[in-house]
Write a protein that holds these residues in place. Structure first.
Motif, PDB file in Angstrom:
ATOM      1  N   ALA A 223       0.812  -1.180  -0.085  1.00  0.00           N
ATOM      2  CA  ALA A 223       0.094   0.080   0.042  1.00  0.00           C
ATOM      3  C   ALA A 223       0.866   1.121   0.014  1.00  0.00           C
ATOM      4  CB  ALA A 223      -0.768   0.015   1.226  1.00  0.00           C
ATOM      5  N   GLN A 224       1.918   1.349   0.944  1.00  0.00           N
ATOM      6  CA  GLN A 224       2.767   2.248   0.943  1.00  0.00           C
ATOM      7  C   GLN A 224       3.429   2.513  -0.444  1.00  0.00           C
ATOM      8  OE1 GLN A 224       5.622   1.652   4.162  1.00  0.00           O
ATOM      9  NE2 GLN A 224       4.234   2.237   5.706  1.00  0.00           N
ATOM     10  N   ALA A 225       4.129   1.409  -1.191  1.00  0.00           N
ATOM     11  CA  ALA A 225       4.388   1.549  -2.426  1.00  0.00           C
ATOM     12  C   ALA A 225       3.587   2.005  -3.560  1.00  0.00           C
ATOM     13  CB  ALA A 225       4.943   0.103  -2.998  1.00  0.00           C
ATOM     14  N   GLU A 226       2.394   1.655  -3.575  1.00  0.00           N
ATOM     15  CA  GLU A 226       1.340   2.204  -4.185  1.00  0.00           C
ATOM     16  C   GLU A 226       1.289   3.663  -4.244  1.00  0.00           C
ATOM     17  OE1 GLU A 226      -3.314   1.519  -5.534  1.00  0.00           O
ATOM     18  OE2 GLU A 226      -2.356   0.464  -3.993  1.00  0.00           O
ATOM     19  N   HIS A 227       1.005   4.072  -2.862  1.00  0.00           N
ATOM     20  CA  HIS A 227       0.852   5.619  -2.838  1.00  0.00           C
ATOM     21  C   HIS A 227       2.146   6.081  -3.190  1.00  0.00           C
ATOM     22  CE1 HIS A 227      -0.230   8.987  -0.712  1.00  0.00           C
ATOM     23  NE2 HIS A 227       1.025   9.088  -0.007  1.00  0.00           N
ATOM     24  N   GLU A 228       3.160   6.051  -2.962  1.00  0.00           N
ATOM     25  CA  GLU A 228       4.509   6.464  -3.411  1.00  0.00           C
ATOM     26  C   GLU A 228       4.677   6.689  -5.204  1.00  0.00           C
ATOM     27  OE1 GLU A 228       9.347   6.354  -3.406  1.00  0.00           O
ATOM     28  OE2 GLU A 228       7.886   5.564  -1.597  1.00  0.00           O
ATOM     29  N   LEU A 229       4.144   5.355  -5.545  1.00  0.00           N
ATOM     30  CA  LEU A 229       4.126   5.452  -7.216  1.00  0.00           C
ATOM     31  C   LEU A 229       3.007   6.525  -7.845  1.00  0.00           C
ATOM     32  CD1 LEU A 229       4.700   1.608  -7.970  1.00  0.00           C
ATOM     33  CD2 LEU A 229       6.056   3.447  -8.329  1.00  0.00           C
ATOM     34  N   THR A 230       1.783   6.506  -7.096  1.00  0.00           N
ATOM     35  CA  THR A 230       0.777   7.266  -7.490  1.00  0.00           C
ATOM     36  C   THR A 230       1.265   8.875  -7.428  1.00  0.00           C
ATOM     37  OG1 THR A 230      -0.958   5.706  -6.901  1.00  0.00           O
ATOM     38  CG2 THR A 230      -1.536   8.059  -6.994  1.00  0.00           C
ATOM     39  N   ALA A 231       1.992   9.231  -6.301  1.00  0.00           N
ATOM     40  CA  ALA A 231       2.585  10.560  -5.999  1.00  0.00           C
ATOM     41  C   ALA A 231       3.391  10.955  -6.915  1.00  0.00           C
ATOM     42  CB  ALA A 231       3.014  10.578  -4.786  1.00  0.00           C
ATOM     43  N   ARG A 232       4.449   9.883  -7.382  1.00  0.00           N
ATOM     44  CA  ARG A 232       5.379   9.976  -8.303  1.00  0.00           C
ATOM     45  C   ARG A 232       4.762  10.326  -9.788  1.00  0.00           C
ATOM     46  NH1 ARG A 232      10.959   8.614  -7.829  1.00  0.00           N
ATOM     47  NH2 ARG A 232      11.658   8.140  -5.756  1.00  0.00           N
ATOM     48  N   GLY A 233       3.765   9.531 -10.024  1.00  0.00           N
ATOM     49  CA  GLY A 233       3.154   9.582 -11.391  1.00  0.00           C
ATOM     50  C   GLY A 233       2.600  10.920 -11.479  1.00  0.00           C
ATOM     51  N   ARG A 234       1.956  11.558 -10.355  1.00  0.00           N
ATOM     52  CA  ARG A 234       1.392  12.680 -10.346  1.00  0.00           C
ATOM     53  C   ARG A 234       2.342  13.837 -10.631  1.00  0.00           C
ATOM     54  NH1 ARG A 234      -1.368  12.492  -5.631  1.00  0.00           N
ATOM     55  NH2 ARG A 234      -3.074  11.730  -6.785  1.00  0.00           N
ATOM     56  N   LEU A 235       3.549  13.699 -10.022  1.00  0.00           N
ATOM     57  CA  LEU A 235       4.406  14.647 -10.271  1.00  0.00           C
ATOM     58  C   LEU A 235       5.117  14.719 -11.654  1.00  0.00           C
ATOM     59  CD1 LEU A 235       6.618  14.363  -6.988  1.00  0.00           C
ATOM     60  CD2 LEU A 235       5.517  16.207  -7.633  1.00  0.00           C
ATOM     61  N   VAL A 236       5.042  13.589 -12.237  1.00  0.00           N
ATOM     62  CA  VAL A 236       5.679  13.333 -13.553  1.00  0.00           C
ATOM     63  C   VAL A 236       4.622  13.979 -14.686  1.00  0.00           C
ATOM     64  CG1 VAL A 236       6.128  11.849 -15.507  1.00  0.00           C
ATOM     65  CG2 VAL A 236       6.991  11.380 -12.960  1.00  0.00           C
ATOM     66  N   LEU A 237       3.556  13.891 -14.338  1.00  0.00           N
ATOM     67  CA  LEU A 237       2.324  14.363 -15.311  1.00  0.00           C
ATOM     68  C   LEU A 237       2.290  15.924 -14.942  1.00  0.00           C
ATOM     69  CD1 LEU A 237      -0.522  11.547 -14.924  1.00  0.00           C
ATOM     70  CD2 LEU A 237       0.981  12.270 -16.805  1.00  0.00           C
ATOM     71  N   ASP A 238       2.292  16.313 -13.916  1.00  0.00           N
ATOM     72  CA  ASP A 238       2.076  17.847 -13.508  1.00  0.00           C
ATOM     73  C   ASP A 238       3.537  18.357 -14.141  1.00  0.00           C
ATOM     74  OD1 ASP A 238       0.025  17.452 -12.033  1.00  0.00           O
ATOM     75  OD2 ASP A 238       0.997  17.761 -10.209  1.00  0.00           O
ATOM     76  N   ARG A 239       4.752  17.777 -14.112  1.00  0.00           N
ATOM     77  CA  ARG A 239       5.721  18.432 -14.796  1.00  0.00           C
ATOM     78  C   ARG A 239       5.736  18.617 -16.162  1.00  0.00           C
ATOM     79  NH1 ARG A 239      10.502  14.658 -13.687  1.00  0.00           N
ATOM     80  NH2 ARG A 239       9.898  14.936 -11.715  1.00  0.00           N
ATOM     81  N   TYR A 240       5.172  17.761 -16.905  1.00  0.00           N
ATOM     82  CA  TYR A 240       5.123  17.692 -18.549  1.00  0.00           C
ATOM     83  C   TYR A 240       3.974  17.981 -19.127  1.00  0.00           C
ATOM     84  CZ  TYR A 240       9.535  15.280 -18.176  1.00  0.00           C
ATOM     85  OH  TYR A 240      10.608  14.989 -17.550  1.00  0.00           O
ATOM     86  N   THR A 241       2.722  18.223 -17.995  1.00  0.00           N
ATOM     87  CA  THR A 241       1.380  18.547 -18.801  1.00  0.00           C
ATOM     88  C   THR A 241       1.299  20.043 -19.050  1.00  0.00           C
ATOM     89  OG1 THR A 241       0.234  18.406 -16.730  1.00  0.00           O
ATOM     90  CG2 THR A 241       0.299  16.580 -18.091  1.00  0.00           C
ATOM     91  N   GLY A 242       1.552  20.934 -18.138  1.00  0.00           N
ATOM     92  CA  GLY A 242       1.447  22.352 -18.323  1.00  0.00           C
ATOM     93  C   GLY A 242       2.068  23.207 -17.056  1.00  0.00           C
ATOM     94  N   PRO A 243       1.752  24.431 -17.072  1.00  0.00           N
ATOM     95  CA  PRO A 243       2.127  25.219 -15.976  1.00  0.00           C
ATOM     96  C   PRO A 243       1.239  24.871 -14.723  1.00  0.00           C
ATOM     97  CG  PRO A 243       1.063  26.753 -17.324  1.00  0.00           C
ATOM     98  CD  PRO A 243       1.100  25.020 -18.055  1.00  0.00           C
ATOM     99  N   PRO A 244       1.903  24.846 -13.586  1.00  0.00           N
ATOM    100  CA  PRO A 244       0.965  24.545 -12.307  1.00  0.00           C
ATOM    101  C   PRO A 244       0.172  25.774 -11.911  1.00  0.00           C
ATOM    102  CG  PRO A 244       3.436  25.089 -11.678  1.00  0.00           C
ATOM    103  CD  PRO A 244       3.198  24.920 -13.123  1.00  0.00           C
ATOM    104  N   PRO A 245      -0.725  25.463 -11.382  1.00  0.00           N
ATOM    105  CA  PRO A 245      -1.795  26.718 -10.848  1.00  0.00           C
ATOM    106  C   PRO A 245      -0.842  27.495  -9.615  1.00  0.00           C
ATOM    107  CG  PRO A 245      -2.655  24.532  -9.797  1.00  0.00           C
ATOM    108  CD  PRO A 245      -1.317  24.220 -10.894  1.00  0.00           C
ATOM    109  N   ALA A 246      -1.442  28.612  -9.653  1.00  0.00           N
ATOM    110  CA  ALA A 246      -0.570  29.559  -8.639  1.00  0.00           C
ATOM    111  C   ALA A 246      -0.832  29.092  -7.354  1.00  0.00           C
ATOM    112  CB  ALA A 246      -1.429  30.960  -8.762  1.00  0.00           C
ATOM    113  N   HIS A 247       0.306  29.427  -6.523  1.00  0.00           N
ATOM    114  CA  HIS A 247       0.325  28.881  -5.131  1.00  0.00           C
ATOM    115  C   HIS A 247      -0.847  29.313  -4.323  1.00  0.00           C
ATOM    116  CE1 HIS A 247       2.078  27.252  -1.520  1.00  0.00           C
ATOM    117  NE2 HIS A 247       1.974  28.498  -1.001  1.00  0.00           N
ATOM    118  N   LEU A 248      -1.079  30.604  -4.394  1.00  0.00           N
ATOM    119  CA  LEU A 248      -2.154  31.265  -3.533  1.00  0.00           C
ATOM    120  C   LEU A 248      -3.622  30.595  -4.063  1.00  0.00           C
ATOM    121  CD1 LEU A 248      -1.027  34.927  -3.178  1.00  0.00           C
ATOM    122  CD2 LEU A 248      -1.060  33.166  -1.523  1.00  0.00           C
ATOM    123  N   GLU A 249      -3.773  30.262  -5.254  1.00  0.00           N
ATOM    124  CA  GLU A 249      -5.011  29.852  -5.735  1.00  0.00           C
ATOM    125  C   GLU A 249      -5.244  28.600  -5.135  1.00  0.00           C
ATOM    126  OE1 GLU A 249      -6.961  28.298  -9.835  1.00  0.00           O
ATOM    127  OE2 GLU A 249      -5.564  30.148  -9.881  1.00  0.00           O
TER     128      GLU A 249
END
Length: 92
Positions: A51-77
């Protein structure tokens, strides 16, 4: 019969040696990985570990997709959305 170190060979021989070395390295790595997997399967907390490995892989996948899909939303938003969601959860 061994060959002297540093002895050059033809390009074909070098390719064969490189491929054989890479294959040996791959087999060694696969063997090590299988040994590690066997060790993990013997653990009593294997379900929690998975379960921990699945959580970590999901988080890593989210980071990779966020890195390559477009600019991140503003921090204050993001903070404002989080605050609105918390208020809605507390009020419900």
């Amino acid at each position: 019969m061994t060959r002297e170190a540093g002895r050059g060979g033809g390009p074909d021989e070098r390719v064969v040696l490189l491929v054989a070395g890479a294959a040996d390295l791959a087999v060694s790595a696969v063997g090590s990985a299988l040994g590690a997997v066997r060790g993990l399967l013997r653990r009593s907390d294997a379900a929690e570990l998975a379960a921990q490995a699945e959580h970590e892989l999901t988080a890593r996948g989210r980071l990779v997709l966020d890195r390559y899909t477009g600019p991140p939303p503003a921090h204050l938003e993001l903070l404002a959305r989080l605050a609105v969601a918390r208020r809605a959860a507390d009020g419900a």
